[in-house]
Design a protein around this motif. Structure first.
Motif, PDB file in Angstrom:
ATOM      1  N   GLY A  46      39.965  51.172  35.030  1.00 27.38           N
ATOM      2  CA  GLY A  46      40.685  49.949  34.694  1.00 27.38           C
ATOM      3  C   GLY A  46      40.937  49.000  35.836  1.00 27.38           C
ATOM      4  O   GLY A  46      41.552  47.948  35.644  1.00 27.38           O
ATOM      5  N   THR A  47      40.485  49.343  37.053  1.00 31.33           N
ATOM      6  CA  THR A  47      40.734  48.482  38.208  1.00 31.33           C
ATOM      7  C   THR A  47      39.549  48.527  39.182  1.00 31.33           C
ATOM      8  O   THR A  47      38.777  49.479  39.203  1.00 31.33           O
ATOM      9  CB  THR A  47      41.986  48.918  38.996  1.00 31.33           C
ATOM     10  N   ALA A  48      39.464  47.495  39.976  1.00 31.30           N
ATOM     11  CA  ALA A  48      38.525  47.458  41.098  1.00 31.30           C
ATOM     12  C   ALA A  48      38.985  46.345  42.032  1.00 31.30           C
ATOM     13  O   ALA A  48      39.700  45.423  41.626  1.00 31.30           O
ATOM     14  CB  ALA A  48      37.096  47.199  40.632  1.00 31.30           C
TER      15      ALA A  48
ATOM     16  N   ASP B 266      39.963  40.791  33.753  1.00 29.93           N
ATOM     17  CA  ASP B 266      40.840  39.730  34.242  1.00 29.93           C
ATOM     18  C   ASP B 266      40.788  39.845  35.760  1.00 29.93           C
ATOM     19  O   ASP B 266      40.807  40.959  36.301  1.00 29.93           O
ATOM     20  CB  ASP B 266      42.276  39.922  33.757  1.00 29.93           C
ATOM     21  N   VAL B 267      40.711  38.711  36.435  1.00 30.54           N
ATOM     22  CA  VAL B 267      40.507  38.734  37.883  1.00 30.54           C
ATOM     23  C   VAL B 267      41.540  37.840  38.563  1.00 30.54           C
ATOM     24  O   VAL B 267      41.639  36.652  38.265  1.00 30.54           O
ATOM     25  CB  VAL B 267      39.085  38.253  38.256  1.00 30.54           C
TER      26      VAL B 267
ATOM     27  N   PHE C 219      44.387  32.032  42.212  1.00 27.68           N
ATOM     28  CA  PHE C 219      44.004  31.511  40.913  1.00 27.68           C
ATOM     29  C   PHE C 219      43.446  32.637  40.048  1.00 27.68           C
ATOM     30  O   PHE C 219      42.852  33.584  40.551  1.00 27.68           O
ATOM     31  CB  PHE C 219      42.981  30.368  41.058  1.00 27.68           C
ATOM     32  N   PRO C 220      43.646  32.516  38.739  1.00 25.64           N
ATOM     33  CA  PRO C 220      43.118  33.521  37.822  1.00 25.64           C
ATOM     34  C   PRO C 220      41.691  33.199  37.408  1.00 25.64           C
ATOM     35  O   PRO C 220      41.237  32.048  37.490  1.00 25.64           O
ATOM     36  CB  PRO C 220      44.061  33.417  36.618  1.00 25.64           C
ATOM     37  N   ALA C 221      41.008  34.223  36.946  1.00 28.49           N
ATOM     38  CA  ALA C 221      39.659  34.071  36.416  1.00 28.49           C
ATOM     39  C   ALA C 221      39.425  35.193  35.412  1.00 28.49           C
ATOM     40  O   ALA C 221      40.228  36.125  35.294  1.00 28.49           O
ATOM     41  CB  ALA C 221      38.629  34.141  37.540  1.00 28.49           C
TER      42      ALA C 221
ATOM     43  N   MET D 196      39.467  39.712  45.375  1.00 32.24           N
ATOM     44  CA  MET D 196      39.558  39.700  43.917  1.00 32.24           C
ATOM     45  C   MET D 196      40.072  41.058  43.457  1.00 32.24           C
ATOM     46  O   MET D 196      39.512  42.089  43.831  1.00 32.24           O
ATOM     47  CB  MET D 196      38.193  39.455  43.269  1.00 32.24           C
ATOM     48  N   GLU D 197      41.131  41.027  42.657  1.00 33.22           N
ATOM     49  CA  GLU D 197      41.681  42.233  42.043  1.00 33.22           C
ATOM     50  C   GLU D 197      41.294  42.211  40.563  1.00 33.22           C
ATOM     51  O   GLU D 197      41.701  41.317  39.824  1.00 33.22           O
ATOM     52  CB  GLU D 197      43.202  42.268  42.188  1.00 33.22           C
TER      53      GLU D 197
END
Length: 156
Positions: free
Chosen positions: A126-128, A15-16, A34-36, A148-149
């Motif tokens: 789990g993250t970047a 999920d971004v 916005f989500p991606a 981007m998270e």
């Protein structure tokens, strides 16, 4: 020193959360969020990968092709968007001992020559975090214009 498995952390689904300047060169012009969703898969036994970013709320997709040069020990990151169908000039670089990946290249934006910087950081299972910045003065000053998270989707 960078190696062919530097981007293994990115393989799989994400999920971004995107935060992007409306005008990539004007940090006073306001941000849009916005989500991606993203999906990355490996090629060439880890020395290459492709990811696709899907942005349903805006009706476009993005794609990154990453290639590791074993002789130079650097990566080239090549971006394209379904909006243009064109491959943008690559950024090249490597991961340092601190776990951050820093990549630079040259492009144009709004008719101006820009130096481009991508930074990968905050990398875990789990993250970047990815961020893009542009410079119009040869890298003396930078405007971070897209962040981007990445988080792994919740499993049910």
């Amino acid at each position: 020193m960078s190696g062919p498995h530097d981007f293994d952390f990115l393989h799989g689904d994400w999920d971004v959360r995107n935060r992007r300047l409306v005008d990539f060169l004007d940090d006073r012009g306001g941000w849009e969020e916005f989500p991606a969703t993203g999906r990355c898969w490996s090629l060439f036994d880890g020395a290459a990968n492709v990811d696709e970013l899907t942005v349903p709320g805006q009706g476009w997709k993005g794609l990154t092709l990453r290639l590791f040069d074993p002789e130079a020990r650097v990566w080239s990151l090549n971006w394209s968007s379904s909006r243009s169908g064109k491959l943008f000039p690559p950024v090249t670089g490597a991961f340092g001992s601190d776990g951050r990946g820093v990549f630079h290249g040259d492009d144009t934006y709004g008719g101006k020559d820009v130096r481009v910087r991508f930074v990968w950081s905050g990398i875990s299972a789990g993250t970047a975090r990815w961020e893009q910045a542009f410079s119009v003065d040869g890298g003396n000053t930078w405007v971070t214009n897209w962040v981007m998270e990445f988080t792994r989707p919740a499993t049910s």
